[in-house]
Write a protein that holds these residues in place. Structure first.
Motif, PDB file in Angstrom:
ATOM      1  N   VAL A 116       8.345   9.582  23.583  1.00 55.48           N
ATOM      2  CA  VAL A 116       8.765  10.252  24.822  1.00 55.48           C
ATOM      3  C   VAL A 116       8.531  11.762  24.703  1.00 55.48           C
ATOM      4  O   VAL A 116       8.117  12.426  25.648  1.00 55.48           O
ATOM      5  CB  VAL A 116      10.256   9.950  25.113  1.00 55.48           C
ATOM      6  CG1 VAL A 116      10.751  10.744  26.308  1.00 55.48           C
ATOM      7  CG2 VAL A 116      10.448   8.461  25.356  1.00 55.48           C
ATOM      8  N   ASP A 144       4.137  13.918  27.326  1.00 53.52           N
ATOM      9  CA  ASP A 144       3.801  14.994  28.269  1.00 53.52           C
ATOM     10  C   ASP A 144       2.890  16.032  27.616  1.00 53.52           C
ATOM     11  O   ASP A 144       2.006  16.589  28.285  1.00 53.52           O
ATOM     12  CB  ASP A 144       5.092  15.665  28.765  1.00 53.52           C
ATOM     13  CG  ASP A 144       5.976  14.686  29.525  1.00 53.52           C
ATOM     14  OD1 ASP A 144       5.440  13.895  30.325  1.00 53.52           O
ATOM     15  OD2 ASP A 144       7.199  14.683  29.297  1.00 53.52           O
ATOM     16  N   HIS A 187      -0.551  14.692  27.761  1.00 57.24           N
ATOM     17  CA  HIS A 187      -1.118  14.837  29.110  1.00 57.24           C
ATOM     18  C   HIS A 187      -1.536  16.281  29.380  1.00 57.24           C
ATOM     19  O   HIS A 187      -2.569  16.522  29.983  1.00 57.24           O
ATOM     20  CB  HIS A 187      -0.102  14.375  30.152  1.00 57.24           C
ATOM     21  CG  HIS A 187      -0.156  12.902  30.389  1.00 57.24           C
ATOM     22  ND1 HIS A 187       0.898  12.185  30.890  1.00 57.24           N
ATOM     23  CD2 HIS A 187      -1.129  11.984  30.166  1.00 57.24           C
ATOM     24  CE1 HIS A 187       0.572  10.906  30.989  1.00 57.24           C
ATOM     25  NE2 HIS A 187      -0.654  10.766  30.546  1.00 57.24           N
ATOM     26  N   ARG A 210      10.432   5.365  30.983  1.00 56.77           N
ATOM     27  CA  ARG A 210       9.778   6.662  31.193  1.00 56.77           C
ATOM     28  C   ARG A 210       8.342   6.628  30.656  1.00 56.77           C
ATOM     29  O   ARG A 210       7.413   7.072  31.314  1.00 56.77           O
ATOM     30  CB  ARG A 210      10.570   7.774  30.499  1.00 56.77           C
ATOM     31  CG  ARG A 210       9.946   9.149  30.689  1.00 56.77           C
ATOM     32  CD  ARG A 210      10.799  10.261  30.116  1.00 56.77           C
ATOM     33  NE  ARG A 210      10.088  11.526  30.151  1.00 56.77           N
ATOM     34  CZ  ARG A 210      10.133  12.398  31.150  1.00 56.77           C
ATOM     35  NH1 ARG A 210      10.866  12.151  32.219  1.00 56.77           N
ATOM     36  NH2 ARG A 210       9.440  13.526  31.098  1.00 56.77           N
ATOM     37  N   LYS A 265       6.123   4.339  32.789  1.00 55.23           N
ATOM     38  CA  LYS A 265       5.856   4.894  34.129  1.00 55.23           C
ATOM     39  C   LYS A 265       4.794   5.980  34.060  1.00 55.23           C
ATOM     40  O   LYS A 265       3.980   6.142  34.956  1.00 55.23           O
ATOM     41  CB  LYS A 265       7.149   5.485  34.718  1.00 55.23           C
ATOM     42  CG  LYS A 265       8.020   4.460  35.414  1.00 55.23           C
ATOM     43  CD  LYS A 265       9.331   5.067  35.829  1.00 55.23           C
ATOM     44  CE  LYS A 265       9.287   5.639  37.218  1.00 55.23           C
ATOM     45  NZ  LYS A 265      10.650   5.987  37.691  1.00 55.23           N
ATOM     46  N   ARG A 266       4.832   6.761  33.002  1.00 50.76           N
ATOM     47  CA  ARG A 266       3.971   7.935  32.946  1.00 50.76           C
ATOM     48  C   ARG A 266       2.664   7.690  32.206  1.00 50.76           C
ATOM     49  O   ARG A 266       1.795   8.568  32.189  1.00 50.76           O
ATOM     50  CB  ARG A 266       4.740   9.097  32.284  1.00 50.76           C
ATOM     51  CG  ARG A 266       5.973   9.488  33.089  1.00 50.76           C
ATOM     52  CD  ARG A 266       6.897  10.370  32.295  1.00 50.76           C
ATOM     53  NE  ARG A 266       6.459  11.760  32.297  1.00 50.76           N
ATOM     54  CZ  ARG A 266       6.789  12.654  33.213  1.00 50.76           C
ATOM     55  NH1 ARG A 266       7.562  12.296  34.227  1.00 50.76           N
ATOM     56  NH2 ARG A 266       6.346  13.878  33.139  1.00 50.76           N
TER      57      ARG A 266
END
Lengths: 617, 327
Positions: free
Chosen positions: A356, A360, A363, A396, A399-400
């Motif tokens: 998690v 990000d 990305h 999470r 989903k991402r």
């Protein structure tokens, strides 16, 4: 020569701290304490007597002396270290018989080693013969490389109850001491140590150390701890374990990762599967596919759940770098210097908090992120495993992620529901290509006839009662006393009493299993019917098909769409399915179904689909 | 060459690592032996500093470890941070200056440390700001023996400056305005909850970039996600864990270039490293006015009364885009 003939002088200078004396002697193998003695005397330059350093034995007749104690062996050994008193320039040694009833013969020349503080122990006398040193005189220095893991091994000869400390001092290139590493116990007076003698008196011991940054030398010394003589017969051996067996230091790992060209394809696999073992053909999905990805040109960094064995760490094959998952931060810190979609993070059923916290960032660096659902980890947690799991982490992450896939319809549906995604793909497990090819002779009517006569069924895999349905299996075995059950695997509950027709064969490697499976009429997947089981897509079912046998399984994965599978929902159903599988001949049509199915159920076929997902196609 | 022996519990990417790093950078001819008891992934932060030796030692071995090191190595300075019991147990030779460092941002913690510390065993007590030194002074018994000094933390200007070329990529949310927050998954000091609340007050083009380090408890992470979900901002936050120190400066510059802001909702600080480092990178900073934060002089810096959610949201909006607009 006899002990009386022993008369030896040793010249000394001010730099000598002590004199080590080793005498081999024989008295016919009669164990005798105080068999003989050796008187010693120090003199100075003027030939005047110098008083030895206390304590020492002394008699009016011989002056200072030490005993030779004879053991039951043909040749006994006596080792003594005599400290040099200040001013002494000569040591004289003279032998005398004492309590031995048989003559004492000195075997060979005594070994005499002069010890100088600060110098390295020589383990050889002035004639170059091997010689022991007392543990307190031990001092050996090794050049070492920072970041490398070493094995330090030593042997000592210790009197019963004797104990000493092996002291480890790290030094930089200038000889300045540096703080020790975490492997050691610390004694406030002497510093980093391990015991020279093992807890059960064993004289050969070893410790593995990782040399910290800035260290150029390891200095190994000894320190008597509990009374009793301890000698070190030879120089302790330091081998670069890390370098020899392929384990990576952090620096080497960074070097490997940094060497991947910037335009190359990089795939980081973070998985609940164990390490890829090239010695064991029992490989899980993540392991097999990693090898396929590497074959297809991806530079795979495989972060295994467990710690890979040292010889299976590092670059284990072309374009496969395998490390333990504790290296995740270091790996990503280096790799996130790369940007763009030719870099992929593949999280395989392991959406823990570190994933998690990484998603990000990946990305932002333009990486693709893939989530592969191989198991229902929520259920694993419920039955006591996978404590790292939190549903909101998985939601999470899923989903991402840029793409999500599952290995079974049940898992696909679940992840679709909890994320609201409608694009979850189904990429089931498969059978190994090599097995499909090698086991072709087993997918024949002849092979079936041979098996049918034996009336055997079996299981290969984990045996935990958390999901293995022991009550139903044992009840079925009771009912089918003419069928023999063979169970292979680990994790079997301790309290099981097996009927006579159930044989537990212990854990076996994949290759070791094959001769057993060749005799089975059916392979079992006897799992408890539960939410956990429904989500599983059992690899073993694909392998049973490849090996030309039927599968008796709880409903799970997509086994019901596989050829030769009989599912059950009751214990009676399980028993009936087993009976049918050993009784009903495997017809040509069923065998043909096996071949048709296997044509699209190989790992190479699955790899093709996975590669498309990695590439974003 | 001078030699310094320092000990602290967590070897992480947090504040004490910044403190030690900056000291080693500022004094390249001094050798620093840094001894920690918990490996929280911070060792790599010292990899580029040849004058630092980092060791992780088991807590039960620490006392012997330090005693041996002090007895055998000629250290000029020995510092202990946030471990008063340890300080009371380890003796240093007369040649070594002994300093107890206070970096705890919470007054009750400082008071507790000072109650435990045998001040007769230390030569000085250091605190990272005048404000923190004052807190220490007040917590000490009147007949104290050690001198309390404000020794401001140093900033690693090689990493935290506005002009360095390294700028982290922020491709995940093109066009959105990042608001960066650095801390722990707790609400006693760093207070992520207020940050999430502020985010809720901001227009949808703002998103939160939360940096956490040395967090290992899934339940704490789950609580953060739960709080974000409750406030309806779970899709407006990004998480970065364990970002190496050398990348934090690059991230601040990226946030600055994207028109973003650094936001501190800490309820207490002893120095405010995050605030100062962000400001050193030219990133506008909005922070609750706590502890020594008003001592710092930064450009584009707004202090808000602690707990003033609307005031903080207003400050963030006022500061966002300021640097890019000026450019």
């Amino acid at each position: 020569m006899t002990i009386e003939d022993l008369d030896q002088q040793v010249e000394l200078d001010d730099s000598v701290s002590s004199i080590f004396v080793e005498i081999h002697f024989a008295n016919g193998g009669v164990a005798t304490r105080k068999a003989a003695l050796v008187a010693f005397a120090f003199t100075d330059e003027a030939g005047e007597s110098v008083v030895p350093v206390s304590p020492y034995l002394e008699s009016e007749r011989f002056g200072p002396y030490f005993y030779l104690h004879a053991g039951p062996d043909e040749v006994s050994v006596s080792r003594t270290t005599i400290p040099r008193p200040e001013g002494a320039t000569r040591l004289t040694l003279r032998g005398h018989p004492w309590l031995s009833k048989t003559p004492v013969e000195v075997v060979g020349a005594p070994t005499i080693v002069v010890e100088r503080p600060g110098s390295e122990s020589t383990f050889a006398d002035s004639a170059g013969k091997p010689a022991s040193v007392l543990i307190d005189q031990l001092k050996v220095v090794y050049d070492v490389e920072p970041g490398v893991r070493y094995r330090v091994e030593w042997t000592v000869d210790a009197a019963p109850g004797a104990q000493a400390l092996m002291l480890f001092d790290y030094q930089d290139a200038t000889g300045a001491s540096l703080p020790p590493g975490p492997e050691f116990q610390i004694q406030p007076q002497f510093g980093a140590f391990t015991y020279a003698v093992g807890p059960d008196g064993e004289g050969t011991r070893a410790i593995e150390i990782t040399v910290p940054r800035g260290v150029a030398r390891l200095v190994l010394t000894g320190q008597t701890w509990k009374t009793g003589a301890i000698t070190v017969p030879s120089r302790p051996v330091v081998t670069g374990a890390g370098l020899e067996v392929g384990a990576l230091s952090s620096e080497q790992l960074v070097q490997h990762l940094g060497a991947i060209p910037s335009d190359a394809k990089v795939l980081v696999v973070y998985t609940t599967a164990g390490p890829i073992s090239l010695k064991n053909s029992l490989l899980r999905r993540s392991n097999r596919l990693a090898m396929e990805y590497a074959d297809a040109g991806w530079n795979v960094v495989f972060l295994a759940f467990g710690t890979p064995a040292p010889d299976e760490s590092g670059l284990i094959a072309e374009r496969i770098l395998q490390v333990g998952r504790d290296s995740l931060s270091l790996v990503m810190d280096v790799l996130l210097a790369r940007t763009g979609a030719n870099n992929v993070l593949l999280c395989s059923s392991f959406a823990d908090m570190s994933m998690v916290g990484l998603l990000d960032r990946c990305h932002d660096h333009g990486w693709r992120v893939i989530y592969e659902v191989r198991d229902d980890m929520e259920e694993f947690k419920r039955v006591g495993y996978s404590k790292w799991y939190e549903q909101n982490f998985e939601v999470r992450f899923a989903k991402r992620a840029d793409a999500v896939l599952a290995v079974s319809p049940r898992l696909r549906d679940k992840i679709a529901v909890i994320t609201g995604r409608e694009d979850v793909q189904l990429v089931p497990n498969a059978a190994p290509d090599a097995l499909i090819e090698a086991a072709a002779p087993l997918r024949t009517a002849e092979a079936w006839e041979r098996r049918a006569r034996l009336r055997k069924v079996g299981y290969v895999g984990h045996l935990t009662a958390s999901w293995f349905d022991w009550p139903w299996l044992l009840a079925s075995a009771d009912e089918l006393s003419d069928v023999r059950f063979e169970i292979i695997g680990h994790g079997m509950p301790d309290d099981l009493v097996l009927p006579s027709n159930v044989r537990y064969l212990g854990p076996k490697t994949h290759d070791e299993c094959l001769p057993y499976v060749e005799e089975w009429s059916a392979g079992l997947v006897p799992f408890k019917i539960s939410r956990l089981t429904y989500g599983v897509d059992p690899n073993k079912a694909y392998e049973y098909v490849a090996m030309g046998i039927r599968t008796i399984s709880a409903p799970m994965g997509q086994v019901e769409s596989m050829p030769g599978v009989l599912t059950y929902t009751t214990q009676r159903g399980m028993a009936e399915a087993i009976r049918a599988s050993v009784s009903k001949p495997l017809g040509a049509q069923e065998l043909e179904g096996f071949e048709d199915y296997l044509a699209t159920a190989s790992w190479s076929e699955r790899a093709g689909r996975m590669l498309n997902i990695l590439e974003g196609e | 060459m001078e030699r310094v022996l320092s000990t602290y519990v967590n070897c992480s990417l947090g504040g004490m690592t910044s403190v030690y790093r900056a000291r080693a950078l500022a004094n390249p001819s001094t050798r620093y032996d840094l001894v920690f008891t918990k490996d929280r992934g911070g060792e790599s932060a010292f990899a580029d500093l040849p004058n630092c030796n980092v060791r992780i030692v088991r807590p039960d071995r620490l006392k012997n470890y330090l005693s041996f090191a002090l007895a055998t190595v000629d250290y000029d300075l020995f510092t202990v941070t946030s471990q008063p019991e340890l300080m009371n147990q380890v003796s240093a030779p007369a040649r070594t200056k002994v300093v107890y460092e206070v970096h705890a941002p919470i007054e009750t913690v400082v008071e507790s440390e000072m109650r435990t510390l045998d001040v007769t065993r230390v030569d000085e007590i250091w605190a990272p700001s005048e404000w923190a030194a004052d807190v220490v002074q007040q917590a000490l018994p009147r007949r104290k023996h050690a001198r309390v000094r404000a020794v401001p933390n140093l900033i690693d200007r090689t990493r935290f400056n506005p002009t360095a070329r390294e700028v982290a990529p922020l491709r995940g949310r093109p066009g959105a305005i990042p608001v960066i927050w650095i801390g722990r998954m707790e609400n006693v000091q760093k207070n992520y909850t207020d940050f999430l609340r502020v985010l809720r007050l901001l227009p949808p083009e703002y998103y939160g970039l939360l940096l956490f380090s040395f967090e290992t408890d899934p339940a704490r992470m789950s609580a953060v996600l739960g709080a974000a979900g409750m406030l309806g901002v779970e899709d407006r936050i990004d998480f970065y864990f364990n970002v190496p120190q050398q990348d934090v400066g690059a991230l601040h510059r990226a946030v600055r270039d994207a028109g973003g802001v650094f936001c501190s909702t800490a309820l207490s600080e002893s120095y405010g490293y995050g605030v100062v480092e962000a400001g050193a990178c030219g990133l506008p900073v909005a922070a609750y006015d706590v502890g020594p934060l008003s001592e710092h002089v930064l450009e584009d810096y707004r202090l808000v009364p602690v707990g003033d959610l609307r005031g903080m949201a207003h400050a963030v909006r006022a500061l966002s885009g300021r640097v890019t607009a000026e450019a």
